[in-house]
Design a protein around this motif. Sequence first.
Motif, PDB file in Angstrom:
ATOM      1  N   TYR A  92       0.828  -1.212   0.000  1.00 31.37           N
ATOM      2  CA  TYR A  92       0.000   0.000   0.000  1.00 31.37           C
ATOM      3  C   TYR A  92       0.864   1.265   0.000  1.00 31.37           C
ATOM      4  CZ  TYR A  92      -4.542  -2.291   0.764  1.00 31.37           C
ATOM      5  OH  TYR A  92      -5.701  -3.021   0.616  1.00 31.37           O
ATOM      6  N   LEU A  93       1.944   1.239   0.754  1.00 31.78           N
ATOM      7  CA  LEU A  93       2.820   2.413   0.813  1.00 31.78           C
ATOM      8  C   LEU A  93       3.399   2.747  -0.560  1.00 31.78           C
ATOM      9  CD1 LEU A  93       4.801   1.798   4.138  1.00 31.78           C
ATOM     10  CD2 LEU A  93       2.936   3.410   3.753  1.00 31.78           C
ATOM     11  N   GLN A  94       3.665   1.724  -1.359  1.00 27.23           N
ATOM     12  CA  GLN A  94       4.210   1.952  -2.696  1.00 27.23           C
ATOM     13  C   GLN A  94       3.208   2.675  -3.586  1.00 27.23           C
ATOM     14  OE1 GLN A  94       5.545  -1.943  -3.943  1.00 27.23           O
ATOM     15  NE2 GLN A  94       7.113  -2.009  -2.353  1.00 27.23           N
ATOM     16  N   ARG A  95       1.931   2.502  -3.320  1.00 29.30           N
ATOM     17  CA  ARG A  95       0.903   3.221  -4.075  1.00 29.30           C
ATOM     18  C   ARG A  95       0.853   4.701  -3.693  1.00 29.30           C
ATOM     19  NH1 ARG A  95      -4.467  -0.706  -4.403  1.00 29.30           N
ATOM     20  NH2 ARG A  95      -3.498  -2.391  -5.616  1.00 29.30           N
ATOM     21  N   ILE A  96       1.351   5.007  -2.517  1.00 28.63           N
ATOM     22  CA  ILE A  96       1.340   6.392  -2.032  1.00 28.63           C
ATOM     23  C   ILE A  96       2.640   7.111  -2.386  1.00 28.63           C
ATOM     24  CG2 ILE A  96       1.126   7.823   0.061  1.00 28.63           C
ATOM     25  CD1 ILE A  96      -0.523   5.551   1.293  1.00 28.63           C
ATOM     26  N   GLY A  97       3.692   6.341  -2.658  1.00 25.36           N
ATOM     27  CA  GLY A  97       4.966   6.963  -3.025  1.00 25.36           C
ATOM     28  C   GLY A  97       6.128   6.532  -2.162  1.00 25.36           C
ATOM     29  N   GLY A  98       5.859   5.699  -1.159  1.00 25.30           N
ATOM     30  CA  GLY A  98       6.926   5.202  -0.294  1.00 25.30           C
ATOM     31  C   GLY A  98       7.018   3.690  -0.382  1.00 25.30           C
ATOM     32  N   GLY A  99       7.390   3.063   0.732  1.00 27.22           N
ATOM     33  CA  GLY A  99       7.390   1.609   0.803  1.00 27.22           C
ATOM     34  C   GLY A  99       8.452   0.910  -0.014  1.00 27.22           C
ATOM     35  N   LYS A 100       9.458   1.657  -0.468  1.00 22.06           N
ATOM     36  CA  LYS A 100      10.527   1.040  -1.251  1.00 22.06           C
ATOM     37  C   LYS A 100      11.589   0.468  -0.310  1.00 22.06           C
ATOM     38  CE  LYS A 100       9.873   4.403  -4.990  1.00 22.06           C
ATOM     39  NZ  LYS A 100       8.890   5.246  -4.291  1.00 22.06           N
ATOM     40  N   LEU A 101      12.473  -0.334  -0.876  1.00 24.73           N
ATOM     41  CA  LEU A 101      13.519  -0.941  -0.055  1.00 24.73           C
ATOM     42  C   LEU A 101      14.370   0.130   0.611  1.00 24.73           C
ATOM     43  CD1 LEU A 101      14.952  -3.509   0.919  1.00 24.73           C
ATOM     44  CD2 LEU A 101      16.423  -3.353  -1.105  1.00 24.73           C
ATOM     45  N   GLU A 102      14.674   1.202  -0.107  1.00 28.82           N
ATOM     46  CA  GLU A 102      15.510   2.255   0.478  1.00 28.82           C
ATOM     47  C   GLU A 102      14.806   2.926   1.662  1.00 28.82           C
ATOM     48  OE1 GLU A 102      15.382   6.038  -2.230  1.00 28.82           O
ATOM     49  OE2 GLU A 102      15.202   4.271  -3.505  1.00 28.82           O
ATOM     50  N   ASN A 103      13.468   3.008   1.611  1.00 33.58           N
ATOM     51  CA  ASN A 103      12.720   3.578   2.733  1.00 33.58           C
ATOM     52  C   ASN A 103      12.795   2.671   3.957  1.00 33.58           C
ATOM     53  OD1 ASN A 103      10.302   4.361   0.228  1.00 33.58           O
ATOM     54  ND2 ASN A 103      11.815   5.781   1.048  1.00 33.58           N
ATOM     55  N   TYR A 104      12.689   1.363   3.721  1.00 31.51           N
ATOM     56  CA  TYR A 104      12.787   0.415   4.831  1.00 31.51           C
ATOM     57  C   TYR A 104      14.215   0.329   5.360  1.00 31.51           C
ATOM     58  CZ  TYR A 104       7.981  -1.126   4.616  1.00 31.51           C
ATOM     59  OH  TYR A 104       6.608  -1.158   4.693  1.00 31.51           O
ATOM     60  N   ALA A 105      15.199   0.474   4.478  1.00 32.14           N
ATOM     61  CA  ALA A 105      16.591   0.509   4.938  1.00 32.14           C
ATOM     62  C   ALA A 105      16.798   1.703   5.863  1.00 32.14           C
ATOM     63  CB  ALA A 105      17.537   0.590   3.742  1.00 32.14           C
ATOM     64  N   GLN A 106      16.197   2.817   5.507  1.00 29.70           N
ATOM     65  CA  GLN A 106      16.285   4.016   6.334  1.00 29.70           C
ATOM     66  C   GLN A 106      15.674   3.780   7.712  1.00 29.70           C
ATOM     67  OE1 GLN A 106      14.273   7.375   4.620  1.00 29.70           O
ATOM     68  NE2 GLN A 106      15.536   8.822   5.734  1.00 29.70           N
ATOM     69  N   VAL A 107      14.538   3.107   7.736  1.00 30.22           N
ATOM     70  CA  VAL A 107      13.891   2.776   9.012  1.00 30.22           C
ATOM     71  C   VAL A 107      14.800   1.878   9.849  1.00 30.22           C
ATOM     72  CG1 VAL A 107      11.965   1.514  10.058  1.00 30.22           C
ATOM     73  CG2 VAL A 107      11.547   3.070   8.150  1.00 30.22           C
ATOM     74  N   TRP A 109       7.671   6.648  10.272  1.00 35.83           N
ATOM     75  CA  TRP A 109       6.683   6.773   9.199  1.00 35.83           C
ATOM     76  C   TRP A 109       7.089   7.820   8.164  1.00 35.83           C
ATOM     77  CZ3 TRP A 109       3.071   3.452   7.896  1.00 35.83           C
ATOM     78  CH2 TRP A 109       2.683   2.505   8.840  1.00 35.83           C
ATOM     79  N   ILE A 110       7.777   8.856   8.589  1.00 40.47           N
ATOM     80  CA  ILE A 110       8.319   9.821   7.625  1.00 40.47           C
ATOM     81  C   ILE A 110       9.236   9.102   6.642  1.00 40.47           C
ATOM     82  CG2 ILE A 110      10.020  11.696   7.419  1.00 40.47           C
ATOM     83  CD1 ILE A 110       8.689  12.974   9.892  1.00 40.47           C
ATOM     84  N   SER A 111      10.063   8.213   7.161  1.00 42.73           N
ATOM     85  CA  SER A 111      10.958   7.434   6.303  1.00 42.73           C
ATOM     86  C   SER A 111      10.175   6.487   5.405  1.00 42.73           C
ATOM     87  CB  SER A 111      11.948   6.642   7.160  1.00 42.73           C
ATOM     88  OG  SER A 111      12.754   7.501   7.937  1.00 42.73           O
ATOM     89  N   LEU A 112       9.195   5.798   5.967  1.00 44.37           N
ATOM     90  CA  LEU A 112       8.417   4.824   5.198  1.00 44.37           C
ATOM     91  C   LEU A 112       7.669   5.478   4.042  1.00 44.37           C
ATOM     92  CD1 LEU A 112       6.903   2.647   8.073  1.00 44.37           C
ATOM     93  CD2 LEU A 112       8.634   1.942   6.418  1.00 44.37           C
ATOM     94  N   PHE A 113       7.192   6.695   4.257  1.00 42.57           N
ATOM     95  CA  PHE A 113       6.439   7.402   3.217  1.00 42.57           C
ATOM     96  C   PHE A 113       7.344   8.106   2.205  1.00 42.57           C
ATOM     97  CE2 PHE A 113       2.777   7.496   6.321  1.00 42.57           C
ATOM     98  CZ  PHE A 113       1.890   6.799   5.521  1.00 42.57           C
ATOM     99  N   GLY A 114       8.661   8.014   2.387  1.00 45.48           N
ATOM    100  CA  GLY A 114       9.575   8.661   1.452  1.00 45.48           C
ATOM    101  C   GLY A 114       9.656  10.170   1.622  1.00 45.48           C
ATOM    102  N   LEU A 115       9.416  10.651   2.845  1.00 41.92           N
ATOM    103  CA  LEU A 115       9.413  12.091   3.112  1.00 41.92           C
ATOM    104  C   LEU A 115      10.701  12.577   3.772  1.00 41.92           C
ATOM    105  CD1 LEU A 115       5.760  12.413   4.494  1.00 41.92           C
ATOM    106  CD2 LEU A 115       6.583  13.172   2.258  1.00 41.92           C
ATOM    107  N   ALA A 116      11.680  11.703   3.880  1.00 40.17           N
ATOM    108  CA  ALA A 116      12.900  12.057   4.619  1.00 40.17           C
ATOM    109  C   ALA A 116      13.640  13.234   4.001  1.00 40.17           C
ATOM    110  CB  ALA A 116      13.823  10.845   4.707  1.00 40.17           C
ATOM    111  N   ASP A 117      13.672  13.309   2.671  1.00 35.66           N
ATOM    112  CA  ASP A 117      14.391  14.409   2.024  1.00 35.66           C
ATOM    113  C   ASP A 117      13.806  15.763   2.410  1.00 35.66           C
ATOM    114  OD1 ASP A 117      16.201  12.776   0.802  1.00 35.66           O
ATOM    115  OD2 ASP A 117      15.180  12.722  -1.135  1.00 35.66           O
ATOM    116  N   LYS A 118      12.482  15.820   2.533  1.00 32.81           N
ATOM    117  CA  LYS A 118      11.844  17.073   2.949  1.00 32.81           C
ATOM    118  C   LYS A 118      12.276  17.453   4.359  1.00 32.81           C
ATOM    119  CE  LYS A 118       7.668  18.145   1.838  1.00 32.81           C
ATOM    120  NZ  LYS A 118       6.193  18.197   1.702  1.00 32.81           N
ATOM    121  N   VAL A 119      12.415  16.440   5.216  1.00 32.17           N
ATOM    122  CA  VAL A 119      12.839  16.700   6.593  1.00 32.17           C
ATOM    123  C   VAL A 119      14.285  17.180   6.625  1.00 32.17           C
ATOM    124  CG1 VAL A 119      13.259  15.652   8.847  1.00 32.17           C
ATOM    125  CG2 VAL A 119      11.203  15.071   7.572  1.00 32.17           C
TER     126      VAL A 119
END
Length: 256
Positions: A22-37, A191-201
């Motif tokens: 589901y996260l991949q449909r929103i723009g996150g949930g990629k392996l790099e996002n989970y690696a970040q977590v 969750w910021i990481s999971l959603f792919g929002l880390a760059d904004k932070v």
Amino acid sequence: MEKNRTTTYSPLRDNVLDVAFYLQRIGGGKLENYAQVCFLKWAIEKRILILENDSLIKRAPTTMFFLTEDRMEEESVESLLWNILLEAADEKNKIIDQELKNIVKEEALLFVSLENKLTNDSKNFLIENGFLVEKERRLLYFNLKTSQHSTTKGEKLYNHLKEYFHYLEDLIDQNFDLKNEIESWEEVFTWISLFGLADKVYNKMKKIPSQQLDIPTGMPKQLIETYKKLAPFLDSFSIGFTYASNSMNSGRSCCV
């Protein structure tokens, strides 16, 4: 219909790997996002220490991970990432960000397969637990294509994820100016990481001193500093994985 941006609590507190599909449909949930977590979790748990090695040769200090534990025996994505990191480290269990990028590039097939596992495991979990239904189109004896759609239960979870995504977007845009008390900042940053929002932070943190973030918002200063220090490793993993994905895709296209 106006978007609901009032969801201020995370969609689930169990295994966040389960909702990768589901996260991949929103723009996150990629392996790099989970690696970040995983990197953030390990840093908080002191399983990795983030060190800086000042050098007269280099203009900037070298940032490295120091891994404090041995191999993990489980077959989870987290365990596989940890063991890959451990194998790539030197005899003192240290690894710099450039080495991380190189290992992801060199082991392209492994990391792309790991992301596929992440997606498939999540999809299977959602199907088995009544969130998702998968249908297969057939023509005579040939399986043409599978498609998925959410059940009512799945739509509820997916919408909750989207609402929380928008809440975090707003939270970042407003410089973490809170109207509601945060129970767990670690969970928010997960969750910021999971959603792919880390760059904004990261962009916000470059502009806003740590003191302005931690005092009015209650955000722990140590968590802010840890998140900042992780940036070079996350960039390296992301660059390496993009290279790995592109190389795998080009390999497939040339053989079609």
